[in-house]
Design a protein around this motif. Structure first.
Motif, PDB file in Angstrom:
ATOM      1  N   ASP A 165      52.806-102.552-120.456  1.00 13.89           N
ATOM      2  CA  ASP A 165      53.690-102.629-119.291  1.00 13.89           C
ATOM      3  C   ASP A 165      53.870-104.096-118.899  1.00 13.89           C
ATOM      4  N   LYS A 201      65.310-104.393-110.062  1.00 10.07           N
ATOM      5  CA  LYS A 201      64.885-103.245-109.246  1.00 10.07           C
ATOM      6  C   LYS A 201      65.777-103.097-108.017  1.00 10.07           C
ATOM      7  N   LYS A 210      71.739 -90.423-111.746  1.00 11.23           N
ATOM      8  CA  LYS A 210      70.953 -90.838-112.913  1.00 11.23           C
ATOM      9  C   LYS A 210      71.632 -90.443-114.210  1.00 11.23           C
ATOM     10  N   SER A 228      57.294 -90.602-123.159  1.00 11.16           N
ATOM     11  CA  SER A 228      56.503 -91.131-122.049  1.00 11.16           C
ATOM     12  C   SER A 228      55.336 -91.947-122.590  1.00 11.16           C
ATOM     13  N   GLN A 233      59.898 -96.281-121.615  1.00 10.04           N
ATOM     14  CA  GLN A 233      59.861 -95.356-120.481  1.00 10.04           C
ATOM     15  C   GLN A 233      59.787 -96.133-119.177  1.00 10.04           C
ATOM     16  N   GLN A 234      58.980 -97.207-119.155  1.00 14.47           N
ATOM     17  CA  GLN A 234      58.898 -98.031-117.950  1.00 14.47           C
ATOM     18  C   GLN A 234      60.238 -98.707-117.664  1.00 14.47           C
ATOM     19  N   ASP A 237      62.447 -96.098-116.124  1.00 13.67           N
ATOM     20  CA  ASP A 237      61.990 -95.764-114.767  1.00 13.67           C
ATOM     21  C   ASP A 237      62.438 -96.840-113.780  1.00 13.67           C
ATOM     22  N   HIS A 240      66.119 -96.503-112.980  1.00 16.95           N
ATOM     23  CA  HIS A 240      66.485 -95.148-112.563  1.00 16.95           C
ATOM     24  C   HIS A 240      67.335 -94.432-113.615  1.00 16.95           C
ATOM     25  N   GLU A 242      67.161 -91.631-116.907  1.00 19.24           N
ATOM     26  CA  GLU A 242      66.362 -90.465-117.306  1.00 19.24           C
ATOM     27  C   GLU A 242      66.210 -90.443-118.826  1.00 19.24           C
ATOM     28  N   ASN A 243      64.996 -90.606-119.281  1.00 22.98           N
ATOM     29  CA  ASN A 243      64.705 -90.559-120.710  1.00 22.98           C
ATOM     30  C   ASN A 243      64.722 -89.100-121.161  1.00 22.98           C
ATOM     31  N   ALA A 246      61.377 -87.761-122.351  1.00 30.24           N
ATOM     32  CA  ALA A 246      60.236 -88.011-121.470  1.00 30.24           C
ATOM     33  C   ALA A 246      59.186 -86.903-121.524  1.00 30.24           C
TER      34      ALA A 246
END
Length: 341
Positions: A165, A201, A210, A228, A233-234, A237, A240, A242-243, A246
């Motif tokens: 991350d 952000k 989304k 995920s 994925q981060q 997220d 905003h 949508e994977n 996920a």
């Protein structure tokens, strides 16, 4: 290991080179370092170490080894592109004497002596007699035996953590900066990255609907995607998005039929070793029913800036944001901001 996977796992940012601008008389008046170089001369070779940097320095690496460097390293071997990008970015590029076969950024890294990929040339590394070898946790499964041979030959090996991350990436940059004597430069890079992420952000708060996103990291017939627990994925997220994968953990292979069933609004192609990568997605049988195909939303994104856990990662996040929400992060939005300014 497949080249494309090496790129994602190991996943290398340009160091701004300071131009020489003082006269010979000016240089004579400047204090010299232990090598007889002025601070300006040192900067011209890739940045100067922190004036307050002190050695020895001790840090614990990704495998729990406590590594001590008695003095600022003058010869460094970097074993993955992400390490190399960090080293050049903080200003330690002048000390890097060799890198991996996949090091391509910054441009200076392409000229380095090459030591191989995950299967590396132990004898060549030993022959270079570096002060420290920066290895990487992601390559341990293949390269642990070779790393032990380097240790047995008396070399100092520091295994860099495989960051998962942004916070861990910041920590990696700070750690490499400290070990090479460039802590202040590392802190400046991290601060810039944090500012960029915060800016993204803030813009992402404008997302009200989304979009579903499918991230393709290898082409048919073996189509892989991150689920995920991955860096991507981060990314999604944060903006905003949508994977659509996920519900899967880690890296998974997904059947084309399942991709169609999940009907993504955007498909991001994250590889560039096929010239027709985007066109191939548009022409896949049965994909004409997918929203991303109908809306012409198959976008190729630079895999290096989104997968190499180094200083360009915030740029990678911005590239993903522009691919998914061009109406919020795209060029038109930037033009409006420029006009307002």
């Amino acid at each position: 290991m497949d080249k494309k996977w090496l790129r994602w796992l190991a996943a290398p940012v340009a160091a701004l080179m300071l131009a020489a601008c003082g006269s010979a008389d000016d240089s004579a008046e400047q204090p010299q370092n232990q090598d007889g170089e002025t601070e300006q001369q040192t900067a011209d070779q890739g940045g100067k170490a922190d004036q307050e940097a002190t050695f020895p320095v001790t840090e614990t690496d990704a495998v729990g080894n406590e590594i001590t460097l008695e003095k600022q390293p003058e010869k460094i071997v970097s074993m993955v592109p992400s390490n190399t990008e960090i080293l050049f970015a903080v200003g330690a590029g002048k000390a890097v004497v060799a890198g991996s076969d996949f090091d391509d950024y910054p441009e200076e890294a392409q000229k380095l002596e090459k030591i191989g990929g995950q299967e590396f040339n132990v004898e060549k590394i030993v022959g270079l007699q570096p002060d420290v070898v920066f290895a990487h946790e992601s390559a341990l499964g293949v390269g642990e035996e070779g790393l032990q041979q380097l240790r047995d030959a008396g070399l100092t090996v520091f295994v860099v953590k495989n960051a998962t991350d942004f916070d861990e990436t910041y920590g990696t940059i700070q750690q490499i900066g400290k070990l090479t004597g460039y802590s202040a430069e590392a802190e400046e890079i991290v601060s810039g990255m944090q500012d960029k992420v915060d800016e993204i952000k803030e813009k992402a708060e404008a997302v009200t609907d989304k979009k579903k996103v499918f991230v393709e990291t290898s082409p048919a017939p073996d189509i892989y995607t991150p689920g995920s627990g991955t860096f991507m994925q981060q990314f999604l997220d944060i903006i905003h998005g949508e994977n659509v994968a996920a519900d899967q953990q880690g890296w998974v292979m997904m059947d084309p039929e399942e991709i169609v069933n999940r009907n993504p609004d955007v498909i991001m192609v994250m590889y560039d070793y096929i010239d027709t990568a985007v066109e191939d997605v548009y022409s896949r049988e049965g994909f004409d029913a997918v929203t991303a195909i109908k809306e012409k939303a198959v976008i190729q994104v630079d895999e290096n800036i989104t997968s190499r856990t180094g200083p360009r990662l915030a740029e990678g996040l911005e590239a993903v944001a522009k691919a998914v929400y061009p109406e919020i992060f795209g060029e038109a939005e930037q033009d409006e901001e420029d006009q307002a300014a």
